[in-house]
Design a protein around this motif. Sequence first.
Motif, mmCIF file in Angstrom:
data_model
loop_
_atom_site.group_PDB
_atom_site.id
_atom_site.type_symbol
_atom_site.label_atom_id
_atom_site.label_comp_id
_atom_site.label_asym_id
_atom_site.label_seq_id
_atom_site.Cartn_x
_atom_site.Cartn_y
_atom_site.Cartn_z
ATOM 1 N N THR A 10 0.850 -1.182 0.000
ATOM 2 C CA THR A 10 0.000 0.000 0.000
ATOM 3 C C THR A 10 0.893 1.242 0.000
ATOM 4 N N GLU A 11 0.273 2.407 -0.087
ATOM 5 C CA GLU A 11 1.046 3.642 -0.034
ATOM 6 C C GLU A 11 1.778 3.754 1.293
ATOM 7 N N GLU A 12 1.126 3.350 2.384
ATOM 8 C CA GLU A 12 1.772 3.381 3.699
ATOM 9 C C GLU A 12 2.933 2.393 3.753
ATOM 10 N N LYS A 54 10.867 2.341 2.491
ATOM 11 C CA LYS A 54 12.006 3.223 2.222
ATOM 12 C C LYS A 54 13.078 3.043 3.295
ATOM 13 N N TYR A 55 12.673 2.450 4.430
ATOM 14 C CA TYR A 55 13.621 2.200 5.517
ATOM 15 C C TYR A 55 14.129 0.754 5.502
ATOM 16 N N LEU A 56 13.672 -0.035 4.529
ATOM 17 C CA LEU A 56 14.119 -1.428 4.445
ATOM 18 C C LEU A 56 15.563 -1.474 3.961
ATOM 19 N N ASN A 57 16.431 -1.910 4.833
ATOM 20 C CA ASN A 57 17.863 -1.871 4.571
ATOM 21 C C ASN A 57 18.391 -3.187 4.010
ATOM 22 N N ASN A 58 17.686 -4.272 4.326
ATOM 23 C CA ASN A 58 18.208 -5.585 3.974
ATOM 24 C C ASN A 58 17.093 -6.620 3.956
ATOM 25 N N MET A 87 1.018 4.395 14.887
ATOM 26 C CA MET A 87 1.542 3.836 13.641
ATOM 27 C C MET A 87 1.108 2.393 13.417
ATOM 28 N N GLY A 88 -0.043 1.989 13.964
ATOM 29 C CA GLY A 88 -0.434 0.588 13.892
ATOM 30 C C GLY A 88 -1.372 0.211 12.777
ATOM 31 N N ILE A 89 -1.776 1.148 11.924
ATOM 32 C CA ILE A 89 -2.761 0.830 10.888
ATOM 33 C C ILE A 89 -2.278 -0.226 9.910
ATOM 34 N N SER A 109 -2.485 -4.978 2.783
ATOM 35 C CA SER A 109 -1.194 -4.554 3.304
ATOM 36 C C SER A 109 -0.156 -5.668 3.334
ATOM 37 N N PHE A 110 1.084 -5.316 3.043
ATOM 38 C CA PHE A 110 2.193 -6.256 3.183
ATOM 39 C C PHE A 110 2.283 -6.771 4.613
ATOM 40 N N PHE A 111 2.054 -5.892 5.568
ATOM 41 C CA PHE A 111 2.215 -6.277 6.970
ATOM 42 C C PHE A 111 1.075 -7.177 7.456
ATOM 43 N N THR A 112 -0.042 -7.137 6.751
ATOM 44 C CA THR A 112 -1.100 -8.114 7.042
ATOM 45 C C THR A 112 -0.625 -9.505 6.655
ATOM 46 N N TRP A 113 -0.009 -9.589 5.454
ATOM 47 C CA TRP A 113 0.558 -10.884 5.044
ATOM 48 C C TRP A 113 1.616 -11.329 6.046
#
Length: 258
Positions: free
Chosen positions: A97-99, A105-109, A164-166, A185-189
Motif C-alpha cells: 500500500t502507499e503506507e 524506504k527504511y528497508l535496509n536488507n 503507527m499501527g494501521i 497490506s504487506f504487513f497483514t501478510w
Amino acid sequence: MVADKGKKQKSEVVEEEINGGEHIDGELVLSIEKLQEIQDELEKINEEASEKVLEVEQKYNEIRKPVYDKRNDTIKSIPDFWLTAFMSHPALSELLTEEDQKIFKYLNNLEVEDFKDVKSGYSISFIFKSNPYFEDPKITKTFNFLDEGVTKIISTPIKWKEGMGIPNGITEKKKGSKRSHAEESFFTWFNNSEHKGDLYEIHDEVADIIKDDLWPNPLTYFNNEADEEELEMDDDEDDEEKGSDGSEDDEEEDDDEE
C-alpha cells in the motif's frame, strides 16, 4: 521390507485366482515378481538420489552464504533498492500500500535462509533502519515444514510506535468499501500466521515468490529487466503476426493482378 510386501500381495492375488479356478501361467507370475523386485531396486536408488541432492544443496547453501552477505553489503549503498525491486515485481507490487511503501524506504536488507535441513523449512527476514513506524530493527517470518504437508508459520510480533499501527493488520474498513485497508497490506501478510503458530495446511504464494523469484536475483527487478524481456517477447510476437499478415496481403495482390 517393500519387496517382501510386494511379493506377499502378488502371492495373495495368485492364490485368489487359483481358488477361483483360473489357470495361472507360472512363468508370468515369476516375471511379474521379478519386475516388482527391479522396481523396488529403482525406488531405493531414487531415495538415495534424493538424499544426495539435499546434501549437495546444503553444501552450496553454505558456499552461497558469504556471497549473499557481500551482496547485501553492496545493496545497502543503493537508495531504495528493495522498495524499487518490490514495486517493479508484477505480483509483489500489488501487496504494498502507499503506507507500506513509506515504510519500505527504511528497508535496509532482506535475507532468505534455508534451515540446515533444507527440506524442513526456511525463514524470510526484513531488516530496517531506524524509522518512525516500529521499534524492531529485524522482523522474521519462519516456515516449518512438518509431516503430511502441514506448515507451521511463526512471525515476529511487530512493536508499532504510537499511532503507527494501521498497516499492522488491524481491520479498518473504508467507507463505501467492503474491503479493509489491512487486507491489502504487506504487513497483514507478514502477521498472518493463522492463529499464531497453529498447525495447518497452506501454500504461501507470497513467500514462494520472495524466496524463489525475487531473492535469487533482485537486480533483475531493480533494473526492470523482467519487464523489458516481456516487452521484447511481445514485440517479436507482433513482428511475426505482421509478417504473416504481410504475406497474406501479398498473396491477395497477386491474385488481383491475375
